[in-house]
Design a protein around this motif. Sequence first.
Motif, PDB file in Angstrom:
ATOM      1  N   GLU A 135       0.827  -1.208   0.000  1.00  0.00           N
ATOM      2  CA  GLU A 135       0.000   0.000   0.000  1.00  0.00           C
ATOM      3  C   GLU A 135       0.862   1.259   0.000  1.00  0.00           C
ATOM      4  O   GLU A 135       0.555   2.233  -0.696  1.00  0.00           O
ATOM      5  CB  GLU A 135      -0.932  -0.008   1.211  1.00  0.00           C
ATOM      6  CG  GLU A 135      -2.073  -1.000   1.079  1.00  0.00           C
ATOM      7  CD  GLU A 135      -2.921  -1.087   2.340  1.00  0.00           C
ATOM      8  OE1 GLU A 135      -2.654  -0.356   3.310  1.00  0.00           O
ATOM      9  OE2 GLU A 135      -3.860  -1.902   2.338  1.00  0.00           O
ATOM     10  N   LYS A 136       1.942   1.252   0.762  1.00  0.00           N
ATOM     11  CA  LYS A 136       2.843   2.407   0.793  1.00  0.00           C
ATOM     12  C   LYS A 136       3.501   2.612  -0.567  1.00  0.00           C
ATOM     13  O   LYS A 136       3.605   3.748  -1.046  1.00  0.00           O
ATOM     14  CB  LYS A 136       3.912   2.226   1.870  1.00  0.00           C
ATOM     15  CG  LYS A 136       3.383   2.383   3.277  1.00  0.00           C
ATOM     16  CD  LYS A 136       4.475   2.142   4.296  1.00  0.00           C
ATOM     17  CE  LYS A 136       3.926   2.184   5.698  1.00  0.00           C
ATOM     18  NZ  LYS A 136       4.942   1.867   6.713  1.00  0.00           N
ATOM     19  N   ALA A 137       3.926   1.542  -1.198  1.00  0.00           N
ATOM     20  CA  ALA A 137       4.550   1.644  -2.520  1.00  0.00           C
ATOM     21  C   ALA A 137       3.543   2.178  -3.535  1.00  0.00           C
ATOM     22  O   ALA A 137       3.884   3.014  -4.387  1.00  0.00           O
ATOM     23  CB  ALA A 137       5.082   0.283  -2.963  1.00  0.00           C
ATOM     24  N   PHE A 138       2.299   1.721  -3.451  1.00  0.00           N
ATOM     25  CA  PHE A 138       1.250   2.196  -4.356  1.00  0.00           C
ATOM     26  C   PHE A 138       1.011   3.687  -4.160  1.00  0.00           C
ATOM     27  O   PHE A 138       0.894   4.446  -5.132  1.00  0.00           O
ATOM     28  CB  PHE A 138      -0.040   1.399  -4.110  1.00  0.00           C
ATOM     29  CG  PHE A 138      -1.174   1.793  -4.994  1.00  0.00           C
ATOM     30  CD1 PHE A 138      -1.172   1.465  -6.339  1.00  0.00           C
ATOM     31  CD2 PHE A 138      -2.253   2.499  -4.477  1.00  0.00           C
ATOM     32  CE1 PHE A 138      -2.227   1.823  -7.161  1.00  0.00           C
ATOM     33  CE2 PHE A 138      -3.309   2.857  -5.303  1.00  0.00           C
ATOM     34  CZ  PHE A 138      -3.289   2.523  -6.638  1.00  0.00           C
ATOM     35  N   GLU A 193       3.842   5.683  -5.679  1.00  0.00           N
ATOM     36  CA  GLU A 193       3.739   5.718  -7.137  1.00  0.00           C
ATOM     37  C   GLU A 193       2.626   6.661  -7.592  1.00  0.00           C
ATOM     38  O   GLU A 193       2.757   7.348  -8.602  1.00  0.00           O
ATOM     39  CB  GLU A 193       3.516   4.313  -7.700  1.00  0.00           C
ATOM     40  CG  GLU A 193       4.714   3.404  -7.574  1.00  0.00           C
ATOM     41  CD  GLU A 193       5.942   3.932  -8.301  1.00  0.00           C
ATOM     42  OE1 GLU A 193       5.805   4.466  -9.421  1.00  0.00           O
ATOM     43  OE2 GLU A 193       7.044   3.829  -7.727  1.00  0.00           O
ATOM     44  N   LEU A 194       1.528   6.706  -6.838  1.00  0.00           N
ATOM     45  CA  LEU A 194       0.458   7.645  -7.183  1.00  0.00           C
ATOM     46  C   LEU A 194       0.931   9.082  -7.056  1.00  0.00           C
ATOM     47  O   LEU A 194       0.568   9.938  -7.863  1.00  0.00           O
ATOM     48  CB  LEU A 194      -0.755   7.424  -6.271  1.00  0.00           C
ATOM     49  CG  LEU A 194      -1.723   6.318  -6.664  1.00  0.00           C
ATOM     50  CD1 LEU A 194      -2.844   6.207  -5.633  1.00  0.00           C
ATOM     51  CD2 LEU A 194      -2.311   6.576  -8.033  1.00  0.00           C
ATOM     52  N   LEU A 195       1.729   9.352  -6.024  1.00  0.00           N
ATOM     53  CA  LEU A 195       2.220  10.708  -5.823  1.00  0.00           C
ATOM     54  C   LEU A 195       3.177  11.144  -6.927  1.00  0.00           C
ATOM     55  O   LEU A 195       3.327  12.340  -7.180  1.00  0.00           O
ATOM     56  CB  LEU A 195       2.895  10.832  -4.457  1.00  0.00           C
ATOM     57  CG  LEU A 195       1.950  10.743  -3.259  1.00  0.00           C
ATOM     58  CD1 LEU A 195       2.749  10.698  -1.963  1.00  0.00           C
ATOM     59  CD2 LEU A 195       0.973  11.903  -3.251  1.00  0.00           C
ATOM     60  N   LYS A 196       3.822  10.196  -7.573  1.00  0.00           N
ATOM     61  CA  LYS A 196       4.742  10.519  -8.674  1.00  0.00           C
ATOM     62  C   LYS A 196       3.999  10.928  -9.947  1.00  0.00           C
ATOM     63  O   LYS A 196       4.552  11.613 -10.793  1.00  0.00           O
ATOM     64  CB  LYS A 196       5.653   9.324  -8.983  1.00  0.00           C
ATOM     65  CG  LYS A 196       6.666   9.028  -7.905  1.00  0.00           C
ATOM     66  CD  LYS A 196       7.505   7.829  -8.318  1.00  0.00           C
ATOM     67  CE  LYS A 196       8.501   7.436  -7.255  1.00  0.00           C
ATOM     68  NZ  LYS A 196       9.279   6.246  -7.637  1.00  0.00           N
ATOM     69  N   MET A 197       2.738  10.520 -10.054  1.00  0.00           N
ATOM     70  CA  MET A 197       1.963  10.797 -11.263  1.00  0.00           C
ATOM     71  C   MET A 197       1.429  12.227 -11.226  1.00  0.00           C
ATOM     72  O   MET A 197       1.224  12.797 -10.150  1.00  0.00           O
ATOM     73  CB  MET A 197       0.786   9.820 -11.360  1.00  0.00           C
ATOM     74  CG  MET A 197       1.177   8.406 -11.601  1.00  0.00           C
ATOM     75  SD  MET A 197      -0.313   7.405 -11.741  1.00  0.00           S
ATOM     76  CE  MET A 197       0.414   5.803 -11.927  1.00  0.00           C
ATOM     77  N   PRO A 198       1.153  12.766 -12.400  1.00  0.00           N
ATOM     78  CA  PRO A 198       0.538  14.098 -12.448  1.00  0.00           C
ATOM     79  C   PRO A 198      -0.855  14.089 -11.804  1.00  0.00           C
ATOM     80  O   PRO A 198      -1.523  13.055 -11.757  1.00  0.00           O
ATOM     81  CB  PRO A 198       0.428  14.401 -13.944  1.00  0.00           C
ATOM     82  CG  PRO A 198       1.358  13.454 -14.611  1.00  0.00           C
ATOM     83  CD  PRO A 198       1.499  12.276 -13.725  1.00  0.00           C
ATOM     84  N   VAL A 199      -1.278  15.253 -11.312  1.00  0.00           N
ATOM     85  CA  VAL A 199      -2.553  15.361 -10.593  1.00  0.00           C
ATOM     86  C   VAL A 199      -3.724  14.945 -11.477  1.00  0.00           C
ATOM     87  O   VAL A 199      -4.656  14.280 -10.997  1.00  0.00           O
ATOM     88  CB  VAL A 199      -2.751  16.812 -10.082  1.00  0.00           C
ATOM     89  CG1 VAL A 199      -4.096  16.955  -9.390  1.00  0.00           C
ATOM     90  CG2 VAL A 199      -1.629  17.193  -9.143  1.00  0.00           C
ATOM     91  N   ALA A 200      -3.690  15.286 -12.735  1.00  0.00           N
ATOM     92  CA  ALA A 200      -4.796  14.941 -13.643  1.00  0.00           C
ATOM     93  C   ALA A 200      -4.970  13.427 -13.748  1.00  0.00           C
ATOM     94  O   ALA A 200      -6.100  12.919 -13.743  1.00  0.00           O
ATOM     95  CB  ALA A 200      -4.540  15.535 -15.020  1.00  0.00           C
ATOM     96  N   ILE A 201      -3.866  12.718 -13.813  1.00  0.00           N
ATOM     97  CA  ILE A 201      -3.948  11.248 -13.909  1.00  0.00           C
ATOM     98  C   ILE A 201      -4.367  10.661 -12.566  1.00  0.00           C
ATOM     99  O   ILE A 201      -5.119   9.692 -12.517  1.00  0.00           O
ATOM    100  CB  ILE A 201      -2.599  10.661 -14.374  1.00  0.00           C
ATOM    101  CG1 ILE A 201      -2.319  11.120 -15.811  1.00  0.00           C
ATOM    102  CG2 ILE A 201      -2.614   9.131 -14.294  1.00  0.00           C
ATOM    103  CD1 ILE A 201      -1.003  10.646 -16.358  1.00  0.00           C
ATOM    104  N   ARG A 202      -3.905  11.232 -11.457  1.00  0.00           N
ATOM    105  CA  ARG A 202      -4.269  10.741 -10.129  1.00  0.00           C
ATOM    106  C   ARG A 202      -5.764  10.811  -9.898  1.00  0.00           C
ATOM    107  O   ARG A 202      -6.345   9.911  -9.289  1.00  0.00           O
ATOM    108  CB  ARG A 202      -3.576  11.573  -9.044  1.00  0.00           C
ATOM    109  CG  ARG A 202      -2.368  10.914  -8.486  1.00  0.00           C
ATOM    110  CD  ARG A 202      -1.899  11.666  -7.286  1.00  0.00           C
ATOM    111  NE  ARG A 202      -0.955  12.690  -7.739  1.00  0.00           N
ATOM    112  CZ  ARG A 202      -0.520  13.698  -7.018  1.00  0.00           C
ATOM    113  NH1 ARG A 202      -0.940  13.852  -5.789  1.00  0.00           N
ATOM    114  NH2 ARG A 202       0.328  14.553  -7.498  1.00  0.00           N
TER     115      ARG A 202
END
Length: 86
Positions: free
Chosen positions: A63-66, A69-78
């Motif tokens: 869950e922490k790794a996920f 990885e979500l935080l690395k993505m742009p806000v629009a994709i998140r």
Amino acid sequence: MPLRKPVSKRRSTDSGVEPDRGALSQEKKDQRIALFLSDFDQQAKENIQEMKKELDSLLQTAEKAFTVELLKMPVAIRKMKRKDLL
């Protein structure tokens, strides 16, 4: 002249571990079996608890790794729905 095998002494079938094992009563045998089974059950429960703890730890790590990885993505994709992303 044919070769002969050396004559060996006859071995006893008694291991010497428990001299009167054959003389145990059925009640004592049942007690020993019950004790063995209860110890086996206790060890199994301990192993299951240990495996559950390890599983929880692995799930938290995933869950922490996920999240990272979500935080690395742009806000629009998140904010996009997963269905739309796929």
